[in-house]
Design a protein around this motif. Structure first.
Motif, PDB file in Angstrom:
ATOM      1  N   ARG A  44      -9.895  97.815  15.332  1.00 53.16           N
ATOM      2  CA  ARG A  44      -8.723  97.630  16.195  1.00 53.16           C
ATOM      3  C   ARG A  44      -8.330  98.965  16.811  1.00 53.16           C
ATOM      4  O   ARG A  44      -8.140  99.960  16.132  1.00 53.16           O
ATOM      5  CB  ARG A  44      -7.544  97.068  15.412  1.00 53.16           C
ATOM      6  CG  ARG A  44      -6.317  96.815  16.289  1.00 53.16           C
ATOM      7  CD  ARG A  44      -5.304  95.962  15.560  1.00 53.16           C
ATOM      8  NE  ARG A  44      -4.131  95.696  16.363  1.00 53.16           N
ATOM      9  CZ  ARG A  44      -4.006  94.683  17.210  1.00 53.16           C
ATOM     10  NH1 ARG A  44      -5.000  93.837  17.376  1.00 53.16           N
ATOM     11  NH2 ARG A  44      -2.899  94.497  17.895  1.00 53.16           N
ATOM     12  N   GLN A  45      -8.213  98.929  18.153  1.00 52.13           N
ATOM     13  CA  GLN A  45      -7.775 100.103  18.888  1.00 52.13           C
ATOM     14  C   GLN A  45      -7.106  99.610  20.169  1.00 52.13           C
ATOM     15  O   GLN A  45      -7.591  98.669  20.807  1.00 52.13           O
ATOM     16  CB  GLN A  45      -8.958 101.012  19.216  1.00 52.13           C
ATOM     17  CG  GLN A  45      -8.551 102.334  19.803  1.00 52.13           C
ATOM     18  CD  GLN A  45      -9.717 103.304  19.879  1.00 52.13           C
ATOM     19  OE1 GLN A  45     -10.880 102.919  19.803  1.00 52.13           O
ATOM     20  NE2 GLN A  45      -9.408 104.572  20.042  1.00 52.13           N
ATOM     21  N   ASP A  46      -6.013 100.239  20.534  1.00 54.77           N
ATOM     22  CA  ASP A  46      -5.285  99.873  21.755  1.00 54.77           C
ATOM     23  C   ASP A  46      -4.927  98.394  21.794  1.00 54.77           C
ATOM     24  O   ASP A  46      -5.096  97.726  22.811  1.00 54.77           O
ATOM     25  CB  ASP A  46      -6.099 100.254  22.993  1.00 54.77           C
ATOM     26  CG  ASP A  46      -6.378 101.751  23.075  1.00 54.77           C
ATOM     27  OD1 ASP A  46      -5.525 102.533  22.623  1.00 54.77           O
ATOM     28  OD2 ASP A  46      -7.446 102.122  23.573  1.00 54.77           O
ATOM     29  N   GLU A  47      -4.462  97.856  20.665  1.00 53.94           N
ATOM     30  CA  GLU A  47      -3.995  96.475  20.539  1.00 53.94           C
ATOM     31  C   GLU A  47      -5.084  95.425  20.749  1.00 53.94           C
ATOM     32  O   GLU A  47      -4.801  94.251  20.917  1.00 53.94           O
ATOM     33  CB  GLU A  47      -2.809  96.206  21.463  1.00 53.94           C
ATOM     34  CG  GLU A  47      -1.605  97.065  21.134  1.00 53.94           C
ATOM     35  CD  GLU A  47      -0.399  96.720  21.963  1.00 53.94           C
ATOM     36  OE1 GLU A  47      -0.297  95.582  22.459  1.00 53.94           O
ATOM     37  OE2 GLU A  47       0.457  97.606  22.108  1.00 53.94           O
ATOM     38  N   ILE A  48      -6.339  95.834  20.752  1.00 54.58           N
ATOM     39  CA  ILE A  48      -7.471  94.910  20.852  1.00 54.58           C
ATOM     40  C   ILE A  48      -8.287  95.037  19.571  1.00 54.58           C
ATOM     41  O   ILE A  48      -8.613  96.145  19.141  1.00 54.58           O
ATOM     42  CB  ILE A  48      -8.380  95.218  22.070  1.00 54.58           C
ATOM     43  CG1 ILE A  48      -7.600  95.073  23.368  1.00 54.58           C
ATOM     44  CG2 ILE A  48      -9.615  94.325  22.059  1.00 54.58           C
ATOM     45  CD1 ILE A  48      -7.185  93.669  23.699  1.00 54.58           C
ATOM     46  N   THR A  49      -8.612  93.907  18.971  1.00 55.21           N
ATOM     47  CA  THR A  49      -9.441  93.889  17.772  1.00 55.21           C
ATOM     48  C   THR A  49     -10.818  93.365  18.155  1.00 55.21           C
ATOM     49  O   THR A  49     -10.931  92.262  18.686  1.00 55.21           O
ATOM     50  CB  THR A  49      -8.815  93.004  16.673  1.00 55.21           C
ATOM     51  OG1 THR A  49      -7.503  93.510  16.388  1.00 55.21           O
ATOM     52  CG2 THR A  49      -9.651  93.005  15.409  1.00 55.21           C
ATOM     53  N   GLN A  50     -11.835  94.162  17.913  1.00 56.50           N
ATOM     54  CA  GLN A  50     -13.208  93.764  18.219  1.00 56.50           C
ATOM     55  C   GLN A  50     -13.923  93.439  16.925  1.00 56.50           C
ATOM     56  O   GLN A  50     -13.873  94.196  15.966  1.00 56.50           O
ATOM     57  CB  GLN A  50     -13.931  94.888  18.945  1.00 56.50           C
ATOM     58  CG  GLN A  50     -15.388  94.553  19.251  1.00 56.50           C
ATOM     59  CD  GLN A  50     -16.015  95.582  20.142  1.00 56.50           C
ATOM     60  OE1 GLN A  50     -15.565  95.816  21.249  1.00 56.50           O
ATOM     61  NE2 GLN A  50     -17.075  96.198  19.657  1.00 56.50           N
ATOM     62  N   VAL A  51     -14.589  92.284  16.900  1.00 61.12           N
ATOM     63  CA  VAL A  51     -15.338  91.841  15.733  1.00 61.12           C
ATOM     64  C   VAL A  51     -16.807  91.800  16.108  1.00 61.12           C
ATOM     65  O   VAL A  51     -17.183  91.201  17.117  1.00 61.12           O
ATOM     66  CB  VAL A  51     -14.876  90.420  15.286  1.00 61.12           C
ATOM     67  CG1 VAL A  51     -15.648  89.982  14.059  1.00 61.12           C
ATOM     68  CG2 VAL A  51     -13.386  90.397  15.046  1.00 61.12           C
ATOM     69  N   THR A  52     -17.638  92.448  15.306  1.00 66.27           N
ATOM     70  CA  THR A  52     -19.085  92.411  15.508  1.00 66.27           C
ATOM     71  C   THR A  52     -19.717  91.783  14.272  1.00 66.27           C
ATOM     72  O   THR A  52     -19.469  92.222  13.157  1.00 66.27           O
ATOM     73  CB  THR A  52     -19.657  93.833  15.727  1.00 66.27           C
ATOM     74  OG1 THR A  52     -18.970  94.448  16.815  1.00 66.27           O
ATOM     75  CG2 THR A  52     -21.149  93.769  16.014  1.00 66.27           C
ATOM     76  N   LEU A  53     -20.518  90.748  14.497  1.00 69.65           N
ATOM     77  CA  LEU A  53     -21.244  90.081  13.423  1.00 69.65           C
ATOM     78  C   LEU A  53     -22.716  90.409  13.565  1.00 69.65           C
ATOM     79  O   LEU A  53     -23.275  90.287  14.659  1.00 69.65           O
ATOM     80  CB  LEU A  53     -21.078  88.551  13.518  1.00 69.65           C
ATOM     81  CG  LEU A  53     -19.647  88.018  13.558  1.00 69.65           C
ATOM     82  CD1 LEU A  53     -19.676  86.514  13.794  1.00 69.65           C
ATOM     83  CD2 LEU A  53     -18.931  88.339  12.281  1.00 69.65           C
ATOM     84  N   ALA A  54     -23.349  90.830  12.490  1.00 72.92           N
ATOM     85  CA  ALA A  54     -24.781  91.140  12.508  1.00 72.92           C
ATOM     86  C   ALA A  54     -25.419  90.502  11.268  1.00 72.92           C
ATOM     87  O   ALA A  54     -24.937  90.671  10.160  1.00 72.92           O
ATOM     88  CB  ALA A  54     -25.016  92.631  12.512  1.00 72.92           C
ATOM     89  N   VAL A  55     -26.509  89.769  11.493  1.00 74.50           N
ATOM     90  CA  VAL A  55     -27.225  89.091  10.409  1.00 74.50           C
ATOM     91  C   VAL A  55     -28.584  89.738  10.246  1.00 74.50           C
ATOM     92  O   VAL A  55     -29.288  89.999  11.217  1.00 74.50           O
ATOM     93  CB  VAL A  55     -27.409  87.589  10.713  1.00 74.50           C
ATOM     94  CG1 VAL A  55     -28.182  86.904   9.608  1.00 74.50           C
ATOM     95  CG2 VAL A  55     -26.062  86.922  10.917  1.00 74.50           C
ATOM     96  N   ARG A  56     -28.934  89.986   8.980  1.00 70.89           N
ATOM     97  CA  ARG A  56     -30.253  90.539   8.661  1.00 70.89           C
ATOM     98  C   ARG A  56     -30.923  89.595   7.671  1.00 70.89           C
ATOM     99  O   ARG A  56     -30.292  89.136   6.726  1.00 70.89           O
ATOM    100  CB  ARG A  56     -30.105  91.927   8.067  1.00 70.89           C
ATOM    101  CG  ARG A  56     -31.434  92.599   7.807  1.00 70.89           C
ATOM    102  CD  ARG A  56     -31.262  94.005   7.390  1.00 70.89           C
ATOM    103  NE  ARG A  56     -30.110  94.165   6.485  1.00 70.89           N
ATOM    104  CZ  ARG A  56     -29.788  95.293   5.910  1.00 70.89           C
ATOM    105  NH1 ARG A  56     -30.487  96.362   6.120  1.00 70.89           N
ATOM    106  NH2 ARG A  56     -28.756  95.370   5.096  1.00 70.89           N
ATOM    107  N   GLN A  57     -32.193  89.337   7.888  1.00 73.94           N
ATOM    108  CA  GLN A  57     -32.920  88.431   6.982  1.00 73.94           C
ATOM    109  C   GLN A  57     -34.004  89.153   6.244  1.00 73.94           C
ATOM    110  O   GLN A  57     -34.479  90.144   6.635  1.00 73.94           O
ATOM    111  CB  GLN A  57     -33.517  87.279   7.776  1.00 73.94           C
ATOM    112  CG  GLN A  57     -32.427  86.461   8.416  1.00 73.94           C
ATOM    113  CD  GLN A  57     -32.925  85.140   8.939  1.00 73.94           C
ATOM    114  OE1 GLN A  57     -33.863  84.565   8.430  1.00 73.94           O
ATOM    115  NE2 GLN A  57     -32.275  84.633   9.952  1.00 73.94           N
TER     116      GLN A  57
END
Length: 85
Positions: free
Chosen positions: A72-85
């Motif tokens: 979260r920065q500047d009132e924006i929350t960024q979500v990153t999802l990464a999957v590893r198999q």
């Protein structure tokens, strides 16, 4: 707003989502949702640096590992999802 970058050799699939909710609320939703889908929670790391708040969550399910990075920065929350198999 969601973005799915192109996959390449050695690059895990990832999805990016931008939200307005605080980091703690977003983390709670992912923890509850993923647990309900059979994912096992692993390590959690939290960090605050200046005006940026960050939380990394890890989950596993069978051979797969999922990392949820919430920043979260500047009132924006960024979500990153990464999957590893």
């Amino acid at each position: 707003e969601r973005h799915a970058p192109a996959d390449g050799p050695g690059i895990p699939p990832a999805v990016v989502d931008r939200r307005r909710q605080p980091v703690a609320e977003v983390a709670r939703v992912y923890k509850e949702t993923l647990a309900g889908q059979g994912w096992t929670a692993g390590d959690t790391q939290q960090m605050n640096m200046g005006g940026m708040q960050m939380e990394n969550l890890t989950f596993s399910k069978g051979e797969r590992e999922l990392t949820v990075s919430i920043v979260r920065q500047d009132e924006i929350t960024q979500v990153t999802l990464a999957v590893r198999q």
